[in-house]
Scaffold this motif. Structure first.
Motif, mmCIF file in Angstrom:
data_model
loop_
_atom_site.group_PDB
_atom_site.id
_atom_site.type_symbol
_atom_site.label_atom_id
_atom_site.label_comp_id
_atom_site.label_asym_id
_atom_site.label_seq_id
_atom_site.Cartn_x
_atom_site.Cartn_y
_atom_site.Cartn_z
ATOM 1 N N VAL A 76 -99.291 -78.639 -13.491
ATOM 2 C CA VAL A 76 -100.484 -77.922 -12.497
ATOM 3 C C VAL A 76 -99.957 -77.144 -11.913
ATOM 4 O O VAL A 76 -100.660 -75.552 -12.145
ATOM 5 C CB VAL A 76 -101.685 -78.853 -12.664
ATOM 6 C CG1 VAL A 76 -103.446 -77.697 -11.480
ATOM 7 C CG2 VAL A 76 -102.096 -79.088 -14.082
ATOM 8 N N LEU A 77 -99.486 -77.434 -10.722
ATOM 9 C CA LEU A 77 -98.995 -76.731 -10.186
ATOM 10 C C LEU A 77 -97.629 -75.744 -10.454
ATOM 11 O O LEU A 77 -97.540 -74.663 -10.081
ATOM 12 C CB LEU A 77 -97.919 -78.048 -9.352
ATOM 13 C CG LEU A 77 -96.911 -76.822 -8.136
ATOM 14 C CD1 LEU A 77 -98.188 -76.443 -7.209
ATOM 15 C CD2 LEU A 77 -96.523 -77.637 -6.810
ATOM 16 N N ARG A 78 -96.737 -75.712 -11.698
ATOM 17 C CA ARG A 78 -95.730 -74.844 -12.288
ATOM 18 C C ARG A 78 -97.271 -73.720 -12.885
ATOM 19 O O ARG A 78 -96.667 -72.931 -12.401
ATOM 20 C CB ARG A 78 -95.275 -75.471 -13.375
ATOM 21 C CG ARG A 78 -93.981 -76.609 -12.228
ATOM 22 C CD ARG A 78 -93.518 -76.955 -14.566
ATOM 23 N NE ARG A 78 -92.415 -77.818 -14.208
ATOM 24 C CZ ARG A 78 -92.226 -78.836 -13.530
ATOM 25 N NH1 ARG A 78 -93.396 -79.540 -13.225
ATOM 26 N NH2 ARG A 78 -91.157 -79.447 -12.836
ATOM 27 N N ALA A 79 -98.414 -74.405 -14.001
ATOM 28 C CA ALA A 79 -98.799 -73.131 -14.048
ATOM 29 C C ALA A 79 -99.568 -72.842 -13.410
ATOM 30 O O ALA A 79 -99.807 -71.410 -13.592
ATOM 31 C CB ALA A 79 -100.203 -73.984 -14.908
ATOM 32 N N ILE A 80 -100.217 -72.790 -12.091
ATOM 33 C CA ILE A 80 -100.285 -72.439 -10.676
ATOM 34 C C ILE A 80 -99.709 -71.175 -10.812
ATOM 35 O O ILE A 80 -99.452 -69.782 -9.885
ATOM 36 C CB ILE A 80 -101.122 -72.793 -9.534
ATOM 37 C CG1 ILE A 80 -102.255 -73.721 -10.170
ATOM 38 C CG2 ILE A 80 -101.334 -72.250 -8.228
ATOM 39 C CD1 ILE A 80 -103.061 -75.196 -9.093
ATOM 40 N N LEU A 81 -98.453 -71.904 -10.357
ATOM 41 C CA LEU A 81 -97.460 -70.650 -9.902
ATOM 42 C C LEU A 81 -96.654 -69.601 -10.951
ATOM 43 O O LEU A 81 -96.503 -68.198 -10.064
ATOM 44 C CB LEU A 81 -96.205 -71.694 -9.473
ATOM 45 C CG LEU A 81 -96.019 -72.501 -8.927
ATOM 46 C CD1 LEU A 81 -94.622 -72.816 -7.908
ATOM 47 C CD2 LEU A 81 -96.164 -71.989 -7.246
ATOM 48 N N VAL A 82 -97.071 -69.807 -12.356
ATOM 49 C CA VAL A 82 -96.794 -68.769 -13.322
ATOM 50 C C VAL A 82 -98.137 -67.802 -13.444
ATOM 51 O O VAL A 82 -97.890 -66.968 -13.298
ATOM 52 C CB VAL A 82 -96.019 -69.374 -14.356
ATOM 53 C CG1 VAL A 82 -96.948 -68.563 -15.453
ATOM 54 C CG2 VAL A 82 -95.440 -69.974 -14.681
ATOM 55 N N ALA A 83 -99.070 -68.503 -12.985
ATOM 56 C CA ALA A 83 -100.128 -67.751 -13.015
ATOM 57 C C ALA A 83 -100.494 -66.672 -11.871
ATOM 58 O O ALA A 83 -100.821 -65.309 -11.849
ATOM 59 C CB ALA A 83 -101.830 -68.406 -13.185
ATOM 60 N N GLY A 85 -97.876 -64.991 -11.007
ATOM 61 C CA GLY A 85 -96.650 -64.262 -10.374
ATOM 62 C C GLY A 85 -95.285 -64.826 -10.089
ATOM 63 O O GLY A 85 -94.749 -64.177 -9.365
ATOM 64 N N ARG A 86 -95.476 -65.966 -9.134
ATOM 65 C CA ARG A 86 -94.304 -66.850 -8.865
ATOM 66 C C ARG A 86 -93.725 -67.902 -9.941
ATOM 67 O O ARG A 86 -93.038 -68.705 -8.605
ATOM 68 C CB ARG A 86 -94.743 -67.438 -7.822
ATOM 69 C CG ARG A 86 -95.928 -66.118 -6.525
ATOM 70 C CD ARG A 86 -95.069 -65.261 -6.025
ATOM 71 N NE ARG A 86 -94.045 -65.778 -4.917
ATOM 72 C CZ ARG A 86 -94.372 -65.969 -3.888
ATOM 73 N NH1 ARG A 86 -95.331 -65.136 -2.900
ATOM 74 N NH2 ARG A 86 -92.876 -66.934 -2.762
ATOM 75 N N GLY A 87 -93.918 -67.592 -10.818
ATOM 76 C CA GLY A 87 -93.101 -68.683 -11.632
ATOM 77 C C GLY A 87 -91.531 -68.940 -11.026
ATOM 78 O O GLY A 87 -90.883 -70.114 -11.232
ATOM 79 N N HIS A 88 -90.708 -67.579 -10.967
ATOM 80 C CA HIS A 88 -89.124 -68.376 -10.298
ATOM 81 C C HIS A 88 -89.327 -69.364 -8.911
ATOM 82 O O HIS A 88 -88.398 -70.328 -8.795
ATOM 83 C CB HIS A 88 -88.686 -67.541 -9.635
ATOM 84 C CG HIS A 88 -89.749 -66.241 -8.164
ATOM 85 N ND1 HIS A 88 -90.736 -65.634 -8.663
ATOM 86 C CD2 HIS A 88 -89.659 -66.916 -6.762
ATOM 87 C CE1 HIS A 88 -91.225 -65.619 -6.919
ATOM 88 N NE2 HIS A 88 -90.178 -65.929 -5.981
ATOM 89 N N LEU A 89 -90.877 -69.935 -8.448
ATOM 90 C CA LEU A 89 -90.286 -71.307 -7.386
ATOM 91 C C LEU A 89 -90.663 -72.578 -8.033
ATOM 92 O O LEU A 89 -90.223 -73.580 -8.037
ATOM 93 C CB LEU A 89 -91.768 -70.436 -6.910
ATOM 94 C CG LEU A 89 -91.656 -70.029 -5.700
ATOM 95 C CD1 LEU A 89 -92.700 -69.312 -4.985
ATOM 96 C CD2 LEU A 89 -90.666 -69.804 -4.788
ATOM 97 N N ARG A 90 -91.146 -72.070 -9.859
ATOM 98 C CA ARG A 90 -90.434 -73.773 -10.371
ATOM 99 C C ARG A 90 -89.455 -74.458 -10.266
ATOM 100 O O ARG A 90 -89.211 -75.675 -10.876
ATOM 101 C CB ARG A 90 -91.287 -73.709 -11.851
ATOM 102 C CG ARG A 90 -92.342 -72.472 -12.239
ATOM 103 C CD ARG A 90 -92.496 -72.469 -13.527
ATOM 104 N NE ARG A 90 -91.854 -71.425 -14.107
ATOM 105 C CZ ARG A 90 -91.176 -71.390 -15.034
ATOM 106 N NH1 ARG A 90 -92.341 -71.594 -16.269
ATOM 107 N NH2 ARG A 90 -90.607 -70.100 -15.087
ATOM 108 N N ILE A 91 -88.389 -73.641 -9.916
ATOM 109 C CA ILE A 91 -86.889 -74.320 -10.001
ATOM 110 C C ILE A 91 -87.183 -75.200 -8.870
ATOM 111 O O ILE A 91 -86.428 -75.923 -9.163
ATOM 112 C CB ILE A 91 -85.970 -72.967 -9.893
ATOM 113 C CG1 ILE A 91 -84.612 -73.517 -10.250
ATOM 114 C CG2 ILE A 91 -86.068 -72.442 -9.038
ATOM 115 C CD1 ILE A 91 -83.506 -72.869 -10.535
#
Length: 112
Positions: A76-83, A85-91
């Motif tokens: 869920v945290l990954r999905a929120i980051l992608v939504a 526009g901060r998908g690069h923080l998933r790493i």
């Protein structure tokens, strides 16, 4: 029979994508069983009906519920980051997971 009138309470089109992302994340983390519903209810304090709406992607978790889901679910945290526009923080999440696994492995190697 009378025609239905009044305001629609369904999510707006901008929220529809987020609802799908959260639903997919919850299903990836918990599965689609009744146990998944119970687990999400425990995490958030939300009702069974509310959690089923999240899993079906008809509603988006709001406020405290969304924060509680992100607290308990990396998906869920990954999905929120992608939504957001901060998908690069998933790493950073992935690196944290790798670090924990390495620490567990090192502990097993020292003990064994």
């Amino acid at each position: 029979m009378f025609p239905k009138t009044g305001n629609k309470l369904h999510s707006e089109s901008g929220e529809a994508g987020l609802a799908i992302m959260i639903s997919q994340a919850l299903i990836a983390e918990l599965g689609a069983s009744h146990r998944a519903t119970k687990t999400a209810m425990k995490w958030t304090g939300a009702s069974e009906r509310t959690v089923k709406h999240w899993l079906a992607a008809t509603h988006v978790p709001k406020g405290d519920h969304l924060v509680s889901l992100a607290r308990h679910s990396d998906e869920v945290l990954r999905a929120i980051l992608v939504a957001a526009g901060r998908g690069h923080l998933r790493i950073a999440l992935d690196l944290g997971t790798v670090r924990l696994k390495l620490l567990e492995l090192a502990s097993l190697l020292e003990g064994g």
